[in-house]
Design a protein around this motif. Structure first.
Motif, PDB file in Angstrom:
ATOM      1  N   ASN A 184      25.862  40.371  26.758  1.00  0.00           N
ATOM      2  CA  ASN A 184      25.597  41.776  27.070  1.00  0.00           C
ATOM      3  C   ASN A 184      26.558  42.688  26.310  1.00  0.00           C
ATOM      4  O   ASN A 184      27.732  42.356  26.157  1.00  0.00           O
ATOM      5  N   ILE A 217      30.041  43.425  27.697  1.00  0.00           N
ATOM      6  CA  ILE A 217      31.012  42.344  27.539  1.00  0.00           C
ATOM      7  C   ILE A 217      31.549  42.343  26.110  1.00  0.00           C
ATOM      8  O   ILE A 217      32.756  42.221  25.876  1.00  0.00           O
ATOM      9  N   PHE A 230      46.367  37.942  50.586  1.00  0.00           N
ATOM     10  CA  PHE A 230      46.293  36.663  49.880  1.00  0.00           C
ATOM     11  C   PHE A 230      46.261  35.501  50.880  1.00  0.00           C
ATOM     12  O   PHE A 230      45.455  34.590  50.768  1.00  0.00           O
ATOM     13  N   ARG A 237      41.247  33.537  53.433  1.00  0.00           N
ATOM     14  CA  ARG A 237      40.414  32.377  53.758  1.00  0.00           C
ATOM     15  C   ARG A 237      39.845  32.450  55.177  1.00  0.00           C
ATOM     16  O   ARG A 237      38.706  32.078  55.433  1.00  0.00           O
ATOM     17  N   PHE A 240      36.635  38.994  44.892  1.00  0.00           N
ATOM     18  CA  PHE A 240      37.944  39.296  45.445  1.00  0.00           C
ATOM     19  C   PHE A 240      38.929  39.253  44.284  1.00  0.00           C
ATOM     20  O   PHE A 240      39.297  38.181  43.832  1.00  0.00           O
ATOM     21  N   LEU A 281      42.462  40.509  43.377  1.00  0.00           N
ATOM     22  CA  LEU A 281      43.609  41.114  44.028  1.00  0.00           C
ATOM     23  C   LEU A 281      44.842  40.934  43.169  1.00  0.00           C
ATOM     24  O   LEU A 281      45.250  39.808  42.894  1.00  0.00           O
ATOM     25  N   GLU A 282      45.409  42.029  42.733  1.00  0.00           N
ATOM     26  CA  GLU A 282      46.640  41.913  41.972  1.00  0.00           C
ATOM     27  C   GLU A 282      47.802  41.683  42.930  1.00  0.00           C
ATOM     28  O   GLU A 282      47.857  42.307  43.995  1.00  0.00           O
ATOM     29  N   LEU A 283      48.689  40.772  42.594  1.00  0.00           N
ATOM     30  CA  LEU A 283      49.876  40.557  43.409  1.00  0.00           C
ATOM     31  C   LEU A 283      51.051  41.186  42.658  1.00  0.00           C
ATOM     32  O   LEU A 283      51.646  40.549  41.786  1.00  0.00           O
ATOM     33  N   SER A 288      27.051  39.468  35.236  1.00  0.00           N
ATOM     34  CA  SER A 288      27.629  40.419  34.291  1.00  0.00           C
ATOM     35  C   SER A 288      28.728  41.260  34.930  1.00  0.00           C
ATOM     36  O   SER A 288      29.759  41.523  34.308  1.00  0.00           O
ATOM     37  N   ARG A 338      31.907  39.223  35.184  1.00  0.00           N
ATOM     38  CA  ARG A 338      32.510  38.984  33.878  1.00  0.00           C
ATOM     39  C   ARG A 338      33.175  40.236  33.345  1.00  0.00           C
ATOM     40  O   ARG A 338      34.268  40.184  32.797  1.00  0.00           O
ATOM     41  N   ARG A 378      34.344  42.704  35.099  1.00  0.00           N
ATOM     42  CA  ARG A 378      35.532  42.936  35.907  1.00  0.00           C
ATOM     43  C   ARG A 378      36.689  42.072  35.416  1.00  0.00           C
ATOM     44  O   ARG A 378      37.813  42.528  35.256  1.00  0.00           O
ATOM     45  N   MET A 379      36.390  40.802  35.180  1.00  0.00           N
ATOM     46  CA  MET A 379      37.431  39.883  34.747  1.00  0.00           C
ATOM     47  C   MET A 379      37.940  40.262  33.358  1.00  0.00           C
ATOM     48  O   MET A 379      39.128  40.227  33.092  1.00  0.00           O
ATOM     49  N   ASP A 401      43.019  28.377  49.615  1.00  0.00           N
ATOM     50  CA  ASP A 401      42.128  29.320  48.963  1.00  0.00           C
ATOM     51  C   ASP A 401      42.559  30.687  49.446  1.00  0.00           C
ATOM     52  O   ASP A 401      42.881  30.800  50.631  1.00  0.00           O
ATOM     53  N   PRO A 402      42.635  31.715  48.671  1.00  0.00           N
ATOM     54  CA  PRO A 402      42.426  31.808  47.225  1.00  0.00           C
ATOM     55  C   PRO A 402      43.573  31.195  46.400  1.00  0.00           C
ATOM     56  O   PRO A 402      44.471  30.606  46.947  1.00  0.00           O
ATOM     57  N   MET A 403      43.464  31.368  45.072  1.00  0.00           N
ATOM     58  CA  MET A 403      44.495  30.862  44.165  1.00  0.00           C
ATOM     59  C   MET A 403      45.257  32.032  43.544  1.00  0.00           C
ATOM     60  O   MET A 403      44.734  33.126  43.435  1.00  0.00           O
ATOM     61  N   GLU A 404      46.483  31.744  43.153  1.00  0.00           N
ATOM     62  CA  GLU A 404      47.269  32.773  42.468  1.00  0.00           C
ATOM     63  C   GLU A 404      47.485  32.356  41.016  1.00  0.00           C
ATOM     64  O   GLU A 404      47.862  31.218  40.749  1.00  0.00           O
ATOM     65  N   ILE A 461      47.722  37.585  39.679  1.00  0.00           N
ATOM     66  CA  ILE A 461      46.442  38.009  40.244  1.00  0.00           C
ATOM     67  C   ILE A 461      45.895  36.873  41.094  1.00  0.00           C
ATOM     68  O   ILE A 461      46.196  35.702  40.864  1.00  0.00           O
ATOM     69  N   SER A 462      45.119  37.238  42.109  1.00  0.00           N
ATOM     70  CA  SER A 462      44.566  36.232  43.005  1.00  0.00           C
ATOM     71  C   SER A 462      43.042  36.286  42.965  1.00  0.00           C
ATOM     72  O   SER A 462      42.447  37.361  42.974  1.00  0.00           O
ATOM     73  N   LEU A 463      42.442  35.114  42.880  1.00  0.00           N
ATOM     74  CA  LEU A 463      40.983  34.996  42.905  1.00  0.00           C
ATOM     75  C   LEU A 463      40.600  33.904  43.895  1.00  0.00           C
ATOM     76  O   LEU A 463      41.359  32.963  44.111  1.00  0.00           O
ATOM     77  N   ARG A 464      39.419  34.042  44.482  1.00  0.00           N
ATOM     78  CA  ARG A 464      38.938  32.963  45.329  1.00  0.00           C
ATOM     79  C   ARG A 464      38.508  31.789  44.439  1.00  0.00           C
ATOM     80  O   ARG A 464      38.098  31.989  43.294  1.00  0.00           O
ATOM     81  N   GLN A 497      35.243  32.022  42.698  1.00  0.00           N
ATOM     82  CA  GLN A 497      35.217  32.824  41.474  1.00  0.00           C
ATOM     83  C   GLN A 497      35.893  32.092  40.329  1.00  0.00           C
ATOM     84  O   GLN A 497      35.428  32.140  39.189  1.00  0.00           O
TER      85      GLN A 497
END
Ligand SMILES: Nc1nc2c(ncn2[C@@H]2O[C@H](COP(=O)(O)OP(=O)(O)OP(=O)(O)O)[C@@H](O)[C@H]2O)c(=O)[nH]1
Ligand SMILES: [Mg+2]
Lengths: 790, 105
Positions: free
Chosen positions: A250, A253, A384, A388, A495, A497-499, B48, B51, B53-54, B75-78, B86-89, B92
Motif C-alpha cells: 500500500n 506503507i 504493561f 493481560r 496495544f 504502549l511506549e514505556l 494496513s 503496519r 502504526r508500527m 504477555d505483553p512483551m517489552e 515499547i510494549s506490544l501484545r 501483535q
C-alpha cells in the motif's frame, strides 16, 4: 509586521512540549477546550523583544495520520488555524522516531523550528548530535534546549521571531522527494486539485496529494464534500493501485518506509553514539518494578499507597471544607427568614453544591497522586503489567487506574476516574472503561452502606464491605465483557504502549497537572450540580401540602404549645404563646440544648428584657427558684421533642406529596418485585443528584428530619424496627445503590468525555437495568432460601 | 532514496508466517523471541492500519529489535527499538517477521 505571533508546539508524547510551554509562558497560561472535541488545548502568551507570542501546546503525537483523536486535533490545528510557525519539540535521546513527525511537519509546508530537547539526557547516554549539520540537512533551524532547566529558551524565542519576520516562504517540502514513480502520481493528483481550487498554496497541494495517496480517511472525506470529487477520487484510486502494483504494498506503507529511509540517512550523517558501558538506570529500576514476582506486589502496594494518600491525606481538608459548607448553611439559615427562599438556599443550593464541592480536596489529592504516577513513567508500567488480566474483559492495561480511582478500593470517585481514561488511546477500550467505572464503590455510596450494614449486619461489617468490593469488581468486569461483545464488539485496537524512561517529576509540573484537572472538576461539577440541586430541591418541595393538612399540623403544634403553657404557666414567666416564642428565640441564641443549660436560661430569661409583653413582675421572684426552673426546663425539653415529631411528620407528608414523592409512590409499582416502597424510591431519586443524598432523604421520609449521613445511627434504629425491613431487604438495597444510574455529575462527565449523549443515556439505562436485575436476583434467591428474613 | 524492490524470496515476506519450514529455519516471529535476544525485522505483516502504526513507531525493515522482558503474566512483551522501549501484545508481535535471533550483549 504582525504584532502578534501564533506558535504551535508539536512533538511526540513525552518529548517535553508541556515543560517548554510552561517554561515559556510561566503563569500566564490558561486552559481551554477544543471546540467540539474532548481534548484540552493549552494556550499562553510570552512577550519577546516587544512581540507578543501566543503559544499553543498541542497533544503529543507520533505521526499526523488520522489514527487517533490527538493526531487529528494536532493536524487540524496546524491546517485550519495556520499558526505563523510550528516549534517541533524533539526528544534528542530518541531522535530517529521523533524526526518522523518532523518530516511530516515539513511535508505540510509548515514554517518549522526544531527544539532539540532533552539534550542533557542525550549527552548522558553518549549521543552526540551535530545540530548545525542536521539543520542544514532539514533546512530548518535547530535549537538545543533543556526544558527542565530552561536552557536554550531565549535563543528559541529569538529564532521564532527571526523566522517569522524574515523567512517569507517555506519551500522545505521540496527538499524531500519520494522517487520518480511516486512523484509522478503526486503530480497528477496535484494538477487535479489545482484545477479545483486555485486559492491553495504550493505545499498545501502537495500535502493534500500525499494524504490522498495514503488513503487518509479525514482528507478523503474533505475531498468527498467538494466539487469535482469524482475525477479526483478516480485519479487517486488509479494512482494507488498503480503504486501497489509497482511496490507490492500500500502507498501509505511505501511512503512511511521512505520517510524512515530519509531519517536514517540524516541520522547517520549527524549523530555519533559513543558506546558507554554505563547501565541504563531505567532498565535497572525495571528489574524490580516490572519483575515477575516483585512487580505485582509493588504494584498493589503502590495502588494502595495512592488510595491511602488520597483519602487519608485529604481527610482533614475535606472535613474543613464540609464544615465550612455546614457553617455557611447554618449562618444563612439564621439570617434568612423561614420560608421558601431559605429552604432553596440552604437545602437546595448550599447542601447540593457544598456536598459536591466538599469533595474538592479529595479530588485534588487524587489527581496529584495520578500526576506522580504519570510523570514518573510508572503509569505505563501499570498498564504493561495488568494488560493481560484486563484484556480478557475487553479492557486495557490502562483501565486499571481509572477503575481504581473510581472506587476499586472502596471510596473513590467516578468523576476523576473517568477523566483519567484520557491517557488511553484505544477508543473502544476507553469507552468501555468509562461505561463501567460508575459501578465501582465510590465514596458517596459508603454512607449508604454504613447505614444499612450498621442496622442489619452488625458483627461482620468488615467482611461485608470486602464482599461488596468483590461484587462491584465482578459486576464491572462482567459488564465490560458483555458490552464489548455486544454494543461495542469488534477487535481490540493494537496495544502500542511506549514505556518511557523513569524521570523525576518536577513539583511545578505536578502542581500544574493537579490544578488543571481539579479546576475542571470544580467548574463543571460546580455549575451542573447547582442546576441539579435546585431542580431536585424543587421536585422534593413542591407542590407542598394542601392548606387543610398544613393547618391541621399547625393546630397540632399550637395545641402542644397551649398544653405546655397551661402546665407551666402558673409557675413561670411563660404564660402566653408570645412569651413561649420569645423564650425559644432566647434559647436558640444561647444554644441551650440540655436541661442544665435550659434551667440557667430560664433564670436569665426571666431577668432579661423579654418581659415587655408581660406585666407579671411579681412572678419573676418565683423564677429564681432553681427547682421550679429545673421542672419547667424538663417540660420544655419534652415539648421540643413532641414538636419535632410533629414537624418531622409534616416534612414526611410534604415529601410524600411532592413531585418526587409522587414519582416515588408511582414507582412502587415498578419496584414491587424487589420490595422498595415510596420512601426508598424517593431516596433513590435523590441519590441521582449525589449518592449520599440517599441517606438524608431516607431520614426525611422516615420522619426523622434531614439526617446527617455521617451520624445516621438513629435512622439505623428506626429502619431496624420498621416493618418490611430485614437484612435481605437491606442487602437488596445495597446492591441496587451500588449499581444503579451514575450520579448526575458523573453523567455530565461521561457526556463530556465521550462527546455523545447516546453513551450517556446508555450508561444510565444499562446500570439501572443491571441494578434492578441483580436486586431482583438477590431478593428472590434470598426469599426462596429463606435467608435474612428476620 | 528508496528501494522499490520488495524481496520476493520465499521466507522473507509475510507468507513465511504461514510456512512452518521458513519459521523453523530462516525467519522467526517476534513473539517467539526470548528475553535478551535481538534481531532484525524482515517484514511487518498484518492489516494496513497496524503496519502503518508500527512503521510510524520505527518498525522498518532491517531495524534491530531487542526483547527486554515479558510482563509478569507472560504477555505483553517489552522491546527496545531505536533506543526506546515499547510494549506490544504477543498477538501483535506474532505479526512481525524477524531474522533468526542472536544474543544481545
Ligand atoms: N532531563 C530532562 N527532562 C525533561 C526535559 N524536558 C522535559 N523533561 C521531562 O520530561 C517529561 C515529559 O515532559 P512533558 O513536558 O510532560 O512532555 P510532553 O511533550 O508535554 O508530553 P505529552 O503531553 O504526553 O505529549 C517530564 O517529566 C519533564 O520533566 C529536558 O530537557 N531534560
Ligand atoms: Mg504535554
Amino acid at each position: 509586521m504582525k504584532q502578534k505571533i501564533t506558535v504551535a508546539l508539536a512533538g511526540n508524547p513525552n518529548a517535553g512540549k508541556t515543560t517548554i510551554f510552561n517554561a515559556l509562558t510561566g503563569a500566564r497560561q490558561h486552559v481551554g477546550n477544543w471546540p467540539g472535541v474532548t481534548v484540552e488545548k493549552k494556550e499562553g502568551t510570552v512577550t519577546h523583544s516587544g512581540r507578543k507570542i501566543h503559544v499553543v501546546d498541542l497533544p503529543g503525537t507520533y505521526s499526523l495520520t488520522a489514527y487517533s483523536l490527538e493526531e487529528i486535533i494536532a493536524r487540524n490545528f496546524i491546517v485550519d488555524s495556520a499558526p505563523d510557525l510550528v516549534v517541533n519539540v524533539v526528544d534528542a535521546a530518541n531522535l530517529e522516531r521523533n524526526l518522523y513527525l518532523s518530516v511530516q511537519l515539513l511535508e505540510m509546508g509548515c514554517k518549522l523550528v526544531i527544539a532539540l530537547n532533552m539534550i542533557d539526557v542525550a549527552r548522558g547516554r553518549g549521543i552526540g548530535i551535530d545540530e548545525a549539520y542536521l539543520s542544514s540537512l532539514l533546512g530548518v533551524p535547530v535549537i538545543l534546549t533543556n526544558g527542565k532547566k530552561g536552557i536554550g529558551l531565549d535563543s528559541l524565542l529569538e529564532t521564532i521571531v527571526f523566522e517569522v519576520e524574515n523567512n517569507q516562504s517555506s519551500d522545505n517540502f521540496r527538499r524531500f522527494t519520494y522517487g520518480a514513480e511516486v512523484e509522478d502520481e503526486l503530480e497528477k493528483i496535484q494538477n487535479l486539485l489545482r484545477h479545483v481550487n486555485y486559492s491553495l498554496e504550493g505545499p498545501a497541494f502537495r500535502w493534500l496529494a500525499v494524504k490522498l495517496l495514503e488513503g487518509d480517511s479525514e482528507i478523503v472525506k474533505k475531498i468527498d464534500s467538494g466539487d469535482d470529487r469524482k475525477t479526483i477520487r478516480e485519479q487517486v484510486e488509479k494512482s494507488r493501485s498503480h503504486l501497489k502494483n509497482i511496490f507490492g504494498d500500500n502507498p501509505e506503507i511505501v511512503l512511511a518506509d521512505a520517510r524512515y529511509g530519509l531519517i536514517s540517512g540524516a541520522i547517520k550523517q549527524t549523530v555519533q553514539i559513543e558506546r558507554t558501558d554505563r547501565v541504563n538506570l531505567s532498565e535497572s529500576i525495571d528489574q524490580f518494578l516490572t519483575n515477575r514476582l516483585l512487580g505485582p506486589i509493588i504494584l498493589f502496594a503502590v495502588l494502595y499507597a495512592v488510595y491511602f494518600f488520597t483519602f487519608r491525606g485529604s481527610e482533614s481538608l475535606v472535613q474543613y471544607s464540609e464544615s465550612f459548607f455546614a457553617w455557611l448553611g447554618a449562618n444563612v439559615s439564621e439570617t434568612l427568614p423561614d420560608g421558601l427562599l431559605r429552604s432553596l438556599v440552604v437545602n437546595g443550593v448550599i447542601a447540593g453544591v457544598g456536598g459536591v464541592l466538599g469533595f474538592t480536596p479529595l479530588i485534588a489529592f487524587m489527581f496529584f497522586a495520578i500526576a506522580i504516577l504519570e510523570d514518573t513513567g510508572y503509569m505505563a508500567r501499570i498498564a504493561f503489567m495488568l494488560d493481560r488480566v484486563l484484556r480478557g474483559f475487553g479492557l486495557h492495561g490502562a483501565s486499571m487506574l481509572a477503575l481504581m480511582v473510581s472506587g476499586g478500593i472502596a471510596g473513590g470517585c467516578a468523576v476523576p476516574g473517568i477523566m483519567a481514561t484520557r491517557t488511553m488511546k484505544e477508543p473502544k477500550e476507553r469507552l468501555v472503561t468509562i461505561l463501567v467505572a460508575p459501578l465501582m464503590n465510590c465514596g458517596a455510596k459508603l454512607p449508604v452502606y454504613a447505614l444499612l450494614i450498621g442496622a442489619f449486619f452488625s458483627g461482620d461489617r468488615v467482611s461485608i464491605m470486602f464482599l461488596l468490593t468483590l461484587i462491584s469488581w465482578a459486576m464491572a468486569l462482567l459488564a465490560a465483557r458483555v458490552i464489548r461483545s455486544t454494543v461495542l464488539s469488534g477487535p481490540s485496537a493494537p496495544f502500542v504502549l511506549e514505556l518511557p524512561p523513569y524521570r523525576v517529576p518536577t513539583l511545578q509540573g505536578l502542581l500544574i497537572h493537579t490544578w488543571e484537572r481539579t479546576w475542571m472538576y470544580v467548574k463543571k461539577a460546580g455549575t451542573v450540580i447547582l442546576a441539579v440541586s435546585v431542580l431536585f430541591w424543587a421536585l422534593m418541595t413542591f407542590p407542598g401540602l394542601p392548606p387543610e393538612i398544613q393547618q391541621s399540623f399547625q393546630k397540632k403544634l399550637e395545641k402542644l404549645n397551649s398544653e405546655f403553657i397551661k402546665d407551666v404557666g402558673a409557675s413561670s414567666v411563660i404564660q402566653t404563646p408570645q412569651a413561649l416564642e420569645n423564650f425559644e428565640k432566647f434559647t436558640k441564641e444561647h444554644k441551650s440544648d440540655n436541661a442544665k443549660d435550659l434551667t440557667k436560661a430560664l433564670a436569665a430569661f426571666s431577668k432579661s428584657g423579654y418581659k415587655s409583653d408581660n406585666d407579671s413582675n411579681q412572678r419573676y421572684s418565683l423564677m429564681e427558684n432553681p427547682e421550679i426552673n429545673t421542672d419547667v426546663a424538663g417540660k420544655f425539653l419534652v415539648l421540643r421533642a413532641k414538636r419535632l415529631e410533629v414537624e418531622n411528620k409534616e416534612q414526611e407528608e410534604r415529601l410524600r406529596n411532592s413531585f418526587a414523592g409522587r414519582v416515588g409512590s408511582f414507582l412502587e409499582l415498578v419496584f414491587l418485585p424487589i420490595g422498595f416502597d415510596w420512601r426508598t424510591n424517593v431516596a433513590l431519586l435523590g441519590g441521582f443528584a449525589a449518592k449520599e443524598v440517599v441517606v438524608s432523604t431516607l431520614g426525611t421520609a422516615y420522619s426523622l428530619g434531614s439526617v446527617n449521613p455521617e451520624k445516621s445511627w438513629n435512622l439505623s434504629e428506626k429502619l431496624r424496627n420498621e416493618p418490611g425491613w430485614n437484612p435481605l431487604m437491606a442487602f437488596t438495597l445495597i446492591i441496587f445503590v451500588m449499581l444503579y444510574a451514575p450520579c448526575f455529575v458523573t453523567l455530565v462527565v461521561i457526556r463530556r468525555e465521550t462527546g455523545l449523549w447516546r453513551w450517556t443515556i446508555f450508561a444510565m439505562v444499562y446500570t439501572t437495568l443491571l441494578a434492578y436485575a441483580m436486586a431482583f436476583l438477590v431478593k428472590t434467591t434470598g426469599s426462596f432460601l429463606g435467608i435474612g428474613l428476620v | 532514496m528508496m528501494s522499490p524492490t520488495v524481496s520476493r524470496k520465499k521466507c522473507f515476506d509475510c507468507s513465511a508466517l504461514e510456512d512452518n519450514k521458513c519459521l523453523a529455519e530462516k525467519t522467526v516471529k517476534l513473539s517467539n523471541y526470548k528475553p535478551g535476544q535481538k534481531g532484525q525485522i524482515v517484514q511487518v505483516c498484518g492489516d494496513s492500519d497496524f503496519r502503518l502504526r508500527m512503521l510510524e513507531m520505527g518498525f522498518v525493515k532491517g531495524t534491530e529489535i531487542k526483547v527486554v522482558k515479558y510482563a509478569p503474566l507472560n504477555d505483553p512483551m517489552e522491546f527496545e527499538i531505536r533506543g526506546y522501549h515499547i510494549s506490544l501484545r504477543k498477538k501483535q508481535a506474532a505479526h512481525i517477521l524477524m531474522r533468526e535471533p542472536e544474543i544481545a550483549v
